[in-house]
Scaffold this motif. Structure first.
Motif, mmCIF file in Angstrom:
data_model
loop_
_atom_site.group_PDB
_atom_site.id
_atom_site.type_symbol
_atom_site.label_atom_id
_atom_site.label_comp_id
_atom_site.label_asym_id
_atom_site.label_seq_id
_atom_site.Cartn_x
_atom_site.Cartn_y
_atom_site.Cartn_z
ATOM 1 N N SER A 177 0.837 -1.199 0.000
ATOM 2 C CA SER A 177 0.000 0.000 0.000
ATOM 3 C C SER A 177 0.873 1.249 0.000
ATOM 4 N N ARG A 226 0.631 3.618 2.097
ATOM 5 C CA ARG A 226 0.994 3.840 3.501
ATOM 6 C C ARG A 226 2.226 3.017 3.875
ATOM 7 N N ASP A 251 -3.007 9.441 -2.024
ATOM 8 C CA ASP A 251 -3.704 8.175 -1.878
ATOM 9 C C ASP A 251 -4.873 8.365 -0.905
ATOM 10 N N GLU A 278 -6.339 6.571 1.359
ATOM 11 C CA GLU A 278 -6.087 6.146 2.748
ATOM 12 C C GLU A 278 -5.250 7.196 3.483
ATOM 13 N N LEU A 279 -4.245 7.746 2.816
ATOM 14 C CA LEU A 279 -3.389 8.752 3.447
ATOM 15 C C LEU A 279 -4.119 10.078 3.618
ATOM 16 N N ALA A 309 -7.305 10.394 4.165
ATOM 17 C CA ALA A 309 -8.187 10.181 5.313
ATOM 18 C C ALA A 309 -7.413 10.225 6.630
ATOM 19 N N ALA A 310 -6.218 9.656 6.644
ATOM 20 C CA ALA A 310 -5.395 9.662 7.864
ATOM 21 C C ALA A 310 -4.974 11.083 8.226
ATOM 22 N N ARG A 345 -7.972 12.814 9.718
ATOM 23 C CA ARG A 345 -8.148 12.368 11.108
ATOM 24 C C ARG A 345 -7.228 13.158 12.041
ATOM 25 N N TYR A 368 0.127 13.159 10.583
ATOM 26 C CA TYR A 368 -0.584 11.925 10.894
ATOM 27 C C TYR A 368 -0.703 11.682 12.394
#
Length: 195
Positions: A3, A5, A18, A20-21, A23-24, A27, A70
């Motif tokens: 991935s 990440r 990406d 996922e990144l 979204a992180a 967060r 992050y």
């Protein structure tokens, strides 16, 4: 298949956009906003810090405002302290030792970008930062990717730390360089003398 990440954490080129990144990072931004809205001394700060940081967040003191990419790659030793307006870009691990004092407006960076403009359009990579125990980093200093700062070192305000700094030294400047060794006070009272 690896991935984005996993590539990021390994220091390999990765796609920062990406999903996922993204979204992180969202967060972390939300958790930083919650933390920054709470007054220092509010009991709920420790819980937000534990949720934000990868390790040790509940035992650290973080003065708002504080910002990071992050949070999950930041490992804090007991009693680590961030003063006002610090930024930690943690695409790779950032380890900060116990009782380390981070002055106001200090910035710690782990991301790197390719020098080639075409490569730089979509990818970046990173290198971890390790800061030892009982370190003091003066206000406005910048710590660059891949740097290790040894235990009990003192980094002068406004320094740009581009290379490793050994333990028990005072280092300052742009680029930061060792100015002198530090030796413990004979009285053991916590004061240090320059040698």
């Amino acid at each position: 298949m690896t991935s984005e990440r996993e590539k990021m954490l390994a220091g390999e080129p990765y796609l920062a956009m990406d999903p996922e990144l993204v979204a992180a990072r969202a967060r972390a931004q939300s958790l930083c906003a919650r933390l920054n809205a709470l007054p220092l001394g509010d009991a709920s700060r420790a819980g937000v810090q534990r949720e934000l940081f990868g390790a040790g967040g509940g035992a650290a003191i973080v003065t708002s405002p504080f910002f990071c990419d992050y949070g999950t790659q930041i490992e804090l030793g007991e009693g680590a302290y961030f003063n006002f307006n610090c930024v930690v870009l943690d695409v790779c691990r950032v380890r900060i030792g116990a009782r380390t004092l981070i002055g106001p407006a200090v910035q710690v960076y782990t991301p790197l970008h390719p020098l080639d403009a075409v490569e730089r359009r979509g990818t970046e990579y990173g290198a971890p930062v390790d800061i030892g125990e009982d370190v003091w980093i003066g206000g406005g200093a910048i710590v660059l990717p891949g740097v290790t700062i040894g235990d009990r070192a003192v980094i002068g305000a406004g320094s740009v730390v581009t290379r490793d700094v050994p333990a028990d030294v005072f280092a300052a400047g742009n680029p930061c360089r060792v100015i002198r060794s530090l030796v413990p006070s004979p009285s053991g009272g916590g004061r240090r003398k320059f040698r």
